[in-house]
Enzyme design. Structure first.
Site, PDB file in Angstrom:
ATOM      1  N   ARG A  64       0.854  -1.205   0.000  1.00 33.32           N
ATOM      2  CA  ARG A  64       0.000   0.000   0.000  1.00 33.32           C
ATOM      3  C   ARG A  64       0.881   1.243   0.000  1.00 33.32           C
ATOM      4  O   ARG A  64       0.587   2.250  -0.635  1.00 33.32           O
ATOM      5  CB  ARG A  64      -0.961   0.006   1.199  1.00 33.32           C
ATOM      6  CG  ARG A  64      -1.682   1.337   1.345  1.00 33.32           C
ATOM      7  CD  ARG A  64      -2.917   1.310   2.244  1.00 33.32           C
ATOM      8  NE  ARG A  64      -2.809   0.459   3.401  1.00 33.32           N
ATOM      9  CZ  ARG A  64      -2.128   0.762   4.523  1.00 33.32           C
ATOM     10  NH1 ARG A  64      -1.471   1.902   4.622  1.00 33.32           N
ATOM     11  NH2 ARG A  64      -2.082  -0.085   5.521  1.00 33.32           N
TER      12      ARG A  64
ATOM     13  N   TYR B 290     -16.999  16.695 -15.124  1.00 32.62           N
ATOM     14  CA  TYR B 290     -17.428  15.290 -15.126  1.00 32.62           C
ATOM     15  C   TYR B 290     -18.445  15.074 -13.987  1.00 32.62           C
ATOM     16  O   TYR B 290     -18.214  15.520 -12.855  1.00 32.62           O
ATOM     17  CB  TYR B 290     -16.203  14.381 -14.973  1.00 32.62           C
ATOM     18  CG  TYR B 290     -16.575  12.963 -14.658  1.00 32.62           C
ATOM     19  CD1 TYR B 290     -17.387  12.243 -15.523  1.00 32.62           C
ATOM     20  CD2 TYR B 290     -16.143  12.346 -13.493  1.00 32.62           C
ATOM     21  CE1 TYR B 290     -17.763  10.945 -15.231  1.00 32.62           C
ATOM     22  CE2 TYR B 290     -16.499  11.049 -13.193  1.00 32.62           C
ATOM     23  CZ  TYR B 290     -17.320  10.358 -14.067  1.00 32.62           C
ATOM     24  OH  TYR B 290     -17.699   9.074 -13.767  1.00 32.62           O
TER      25      TYR B 290
ATOM     26  N   ASP C  75      -8.004  18.722 -14.270  1.00 30.73           N
ATOM     27  CA  ASP C  75      -8.255  17.385 -14.781  1.00 30.73           C
ATOM     28  C   ASP C  75      -7.853  17.386 -16.258  1.00 30.73           C
ATOM     29  O   ASP C  75      -8.483  18.033 -17.084  1.00 30.73           O
ATOM     30  CB  ASP C  75      -9.740  17.036 -14.602  1.00 30.73           C
ATOM     31  CG  ASP C  75     -10.060  15.606 -15.003  1.00 30.73           C
ATOM     32  OD1 ASP C  75      -9.405  15.075 -15.928  1.00 30.73           O
ATOM     33  OD2 ASP C  75     -10.977  15.009 -14.406  1.00 30.73           O
TER      34      ASP C  75
ATOM     35  N   LYS D 114      -8.910   6.247 -19.379  1.00 25.66           N
ATOM     36  CA  LYS D 114      -9.258   6.767 -20.702  1.00 25.66           C
ATOM     37  C   LYS D 114      -8.055   6.688 -21.655  1.00 25.66           C
ATOM     38  O   LYS D 114      -7.557   5.616 -21.906  1.00 25.66           O
ATOM     39  CB  LYS D 114      -9.802   8.187 -20.540  1.00 25.66           C
ATOM     40  CG  LYS D 114     -10.881   8.319 -19.442  1.00 25.66           C
ATOM     41  CD  LYS D 114     -12.109   7.524 -19.778  1.00 25.66           C
ATOM     42  CE  LYS D 114     -13.216   7.451 -18.752  1.00 25.66           C
ATOM     43  NZ  LYS D 114     -13.175   8.062 -17.475  1.00 25.66           N
TER      44      LYS D 114
END
Ligand code: PLP
Length: 385
Positions: free
Chosen positions: A46, A98, A170, A195
């Site tokens: 992690r 978004y 973004d 994407k």
């Protein structure tokens, strides 16, 4: 190095012992410690994993930042960045955003005490007027999803610097191949790597890059504490996708330009939103601050009925949520990416029920045009009937 070269050769560990050309995959949750008193470079996955580290330093180099971090999804990257703030803080966010980011800000983070005002970030006056003493950051998508509005990143960064605010961008639609927000003075870049960066519709991933190492360390503390990390297998897949990003995006963008121009000339199409078109209000700013308009466009037909007929008729673009794959993807923002935005808010923002978003893939432009031509015809028939 040119970005195209960096995409191929970046993110490699110079200490890697075997000379692998492909990124070594480390599917491990923990690392044996030779000397328990002095932990090695990695101790628990992690907190860090060599495969993830490679992707993280690769995206940092591509964006020209100090620190890159890989998350389990674009939303995990966004919400981890929002956790840098505290209850009582105030954020200015773009009006066209978004739907998932809108939902995070208006539900989870609003409940938690982070206040957001949605502003038209393409209007510097409106942005300056909305700053309050509690404002800590400006959150922008440029081009925005789904209306492809363009914000002047340098102007926003200058305003933010003067007021001591962070600028978060973004960059999902353009990727560092076409736009590098940190070079315009912004502080944090976010990606849904699901994407274009991944590029093959086969993984969900998020990335964040900070301009500054100290801010990167704060974001790393959130990542390590909250744990929304990207697993090593998906890091490997993402790294593989990224290597071909420049060629994919160049070809997709060329077809997008052609289709946008063609759609804009069709009488059945009410409006096309694409910063590559000379009539787009952000065309000049886009040409100045980015290396291209990208491969996503949206367009409005005459009605919801016409949009539905269009979606039922197309064969090549897959009607689906998402974008940025090798296959063209057609989305219906009102019911998909922006379903979380209440209908009245959608209407105010110009996201109509006749709006479709097209992410252009690697199919031939001629085949796509044929297919879209049939769908436009079907839309017109539905409208007439
Ligand atoms: N940012 C933009 C611009 C997006 O389009 C999306 C998803 O569609 C996200 C962020 C969220 O990314 P993810 O779906 O990987 O969580």
């Amino acid at each position: 190095m040119d970005l195209t070269t960096l995409l191929i050769h970046g993110g490699q560990d110079p200490d890697e012992p075997y000379g692998d050309l492909s990124l070594p995959l480390h599917p491990t949750s923990t690392f044996a410690q030779a000397d328990p008193a002095r932990p090695g470079r990695f101790d628990y996955a992690r907190s860090g994993n060599p495969t993830r580290q490679a992707v993280e330093s690769h995206i940092a180099a591509l964006e020209g930042g100090a620190r890159g971090l890989a998350f389990a999804s674009g939303m995990a990257a966004i919400t981890s960045v929002l956790l840098l703030f505290s209850p009582g803080d105030h954020i200015l966010a773009g009006r066209d955003l978004y739907g998932g980011a809108y939902r995070a800000l208006t539900t989870v983070f609003a409940r938690w005490g982070l206040e957001t005002t949605f502003v038209d970030t393409t209007d510097p006056g409106a942005l300056a007027a909305a700053v309050t003493p509690r404002t800590r950051a400006i959150y922008v998508e440029s081009p925005s999803n789904p209306l492809l509005t363009v914000t002047d990143l340098g102007a926003v960064a200058a305003l933010a610097k003067a007021q001591g605010l962070l600028v978060i961008v973004d960059n999902t639609f353009l990727t560092p191949v076409l736009q590098r927000p940190l070079a315009h003075g912004c502080d944090i870049v976010l990606h849904s790597a699901t994407k274009f960066l991944g590029g093959h519709s086969d993984l969900v991933a998020g990335l964040a890059v900070t301009a500054d190492a100290a801010l990167g360390q704060k974001l790393y503390a959130v990542q390590n504490t909250c744990g929304a990390v990207l697993g090593p297998q998906d890091c490997w897949l993402l790294a593989r996708g990224m290597r071909t990003l420049a060629v994919r995006l160049a070809a997709e963008q060329e077809t997008a330009r052609e289709l946008a121009t063609w759609l804009a000339g069709r009488p059945e199409v009410a409006r096309v939103h694409y910063p590559g078109l000379p009539g787009h209000p952000g065309h000049a700013i886009q040409a100045r601050q980015a290396d291209g308009p990208g491969a996503v466009l949206s367009f409005e037909l005459q009605s919801a009925k016409a949009a539905e007929a269009f979606m039922r008729t197309v064969r090549l673009p897959k009607v689906a949520v998402s974008l940025g794959g090798v296959e063209s993807i057609l989305s219906y923002p009102a019911a998909m990416s922006h379903a979380a935005v209440p209908p009245a808010e959608r209407a105010k923002r110009g996201i109509t029920d006749a709006l479709l978003r097209l992410s252009v893939g690697l199919e031939s432009a001629a085949d796509l045009k044929d297919d879209l031509g049939r769908a436009v015809g079907a839309a017109a028939e539905a409208e007439a009937g």
